[in-house]
Design a protein around this motif. Structure first.
Motif, PDB file in Angstrom:
ATOM      1  N   SER A  51       0.808  -1.221   0.000  1.00 53.02           N
ATOM      2  CA  SER A  51       0.000   0.000   0.000  1.00 53.02           C
ATOM      3  C   SER A  51       0.839   1.267   0.000  1.00 53.02           C
ATOM      4  O   SER A  51       0.403   2.290  -0.524  1.00 53.02           O
ATOM      5  N   VAL A  52       2.049   1.231   0.546  1.00 53.91           N
ATOM      6  CA  VAL A  52       2.899   2.425   0.533  1.00 53.91           C
ATOM      7  C   VAL A  52       3.728   2.502  -0.745  1.00 53.91           C
ATOM      8  O   VAL A  52       4.446   3.459  -0.962  1.00 53.91           O
ATOM      9  N   GLN A  53       3.594   1.504  -1.585  1.00 53.08           N
ATOM     10  CA  GLN A  53       4.218   1.445  -2.903  1.00 53.08           C
ATOM     11  C   GLN A  53       5.743   1.567  -2.872  1.00 53.08           C
ATOM     12  O   GLN A  53       6.345   2.136  -3.767  1.00 53.08           O
ATOM     13  N   VAL A  54       6.343   1.023  -1.837  1.00 52.84           N
ATOM     14  CA  VAL A  54       7.803   0.964  -1.764  1.00 52.84           C
ATOM     15  C   VAL A  54       8.246  -0.175  -2.680  1.00 52.84           C
ATOM     16  O   VAL A  54       7.802  -1.309  -2.517  1.00 52.84           O
ATOM     17  N   GLN A  55       9.062   0.145  -3.645  1.00 54.66           N
ATOM     18  CA  GLN A  55       9.478  -0.845  -4.622  1.00 54.66           C
ATOM     19  C   GLN A  55      10.506  -1.823  -4.076  1.00 54.66           C
ATOM     20  O   GLN A  55      10.555  -2.975  -4.477  1.00 54.66           O
ATOM     21  N   ARG A  56      11.363  -1.352  -3.191  1.00 55.01           N
ATOM     22  CA  ARG A  56      12.371  -2.227  -2.610  1.00 55.01           C
ATOM     23  C   ARG A  56      12.864  -1.618  -1.309  1.00 55.01           C
ATOM     24  O   ARG A  56      12.719  -0.440  -1.063  1.00 55.01           O
ATOM     25  N   ARG A  57      13.453  -2.458  -0.511  1.00 54.12           N
ATOM     26  CA  ARG A  57      14.023  -2.034   0.758  1.00 54.12           C
ATOM     27  C   ARG A  57      15.438  -2.588   0.850  1.00 54.12           C
ATOM     28  O   ARG A  57      15.759  -3.590   0.241  1.00 54.12           O
ATOM     29  N   HIS A  58      16.240  -1.925   1.633  1.00 57.78           N
ATOM     30  CA  HIS A  58      17.619  -2.368   1.831  1.00 57.78           C
ATOM     31  C   HIS A  58      17.840  -2.601   3.316  1.00 57.78           C
ATOM     32  O   HIS A  58      17.349  -1.848   4.144  1.00 57.78           O
ATOM     33  N   LEU A  59      18.577  -3.622   3.635  1.00 59.92           N
ATOM     34  CA  LEU A  59      18.924  -3.899   5.023  1.00 59.92           C
ATOM     35  C   LEU A  59      20.242  -3.214   5.341  1.00 59.92           C
ATOM     36  O   LEU A  59      21.152  -3.190   4.517  1.00 59.92           O
ATOM     37  N   ALA A  60      20.341  -2.686   6.538  1.00 58.77           N
ATOM     38  CA  ALA A  60      21.566  -2.003   6.956  1.00 58.77           C
ATOM     39  C   ALA A  60      22.607  -2.975   7.482  1.00 58.77           C
ATOM     40  O   ALA A  60      23.791  -2.655   7.508  1.00 58.77           O
TER      41      ALA A  60
END
Length: 95
Positions: free
Chosen positions: A26-35
């Motif tokens: 729903s927030v339309q985040v295409q990808r995330r990265h881990l720190a």
């Protein structure tokens, strides 16, 4: 990240992994990265450990971002008067 979603879903580390998937869609985040590497998450078994890792990595990444932005703008760091930020991201809670 897919690895983090799998960690939540398969390891039972999140009470409602489907809700997390729905939120991410729903927030339309295409990808995330881990720190930090996925393999480091299981050792973060207390709030204190998760919080310390978050502070360490957020400070490191924040500094990198600010320095890069200021360099790109051709401005010295001394031109910064105030720095404000917010986050809703934290680390997953291991079992």
């Amino acid at each position: 990240s897919k690895a983090l979603q799998d960690y939540w879903r398969e390891g039972g580390h999140h009470f409602n992994a489907a809700r997390v998937d729905s939120l991410h869609a729903s927030v339309q985040v295409q990808r995330r990265h881990l720190a930090i590497p996925m393999g480091d998450y299981p050792a973060l078994d207390t709030f204190e450990k998760r919080n310390a890792a978050w502070i360490r990595e957020a400070t490191r990444l924040g500094e990198e971002a600010v320095r890069a932005a200021m360099e790109k703008a051709g401005l010295p760091l001394s031109a910064i008067d105030v720095l404000c930020f917010t986050t809703i991201t934290g680390s997953p809670r291991p079992a």
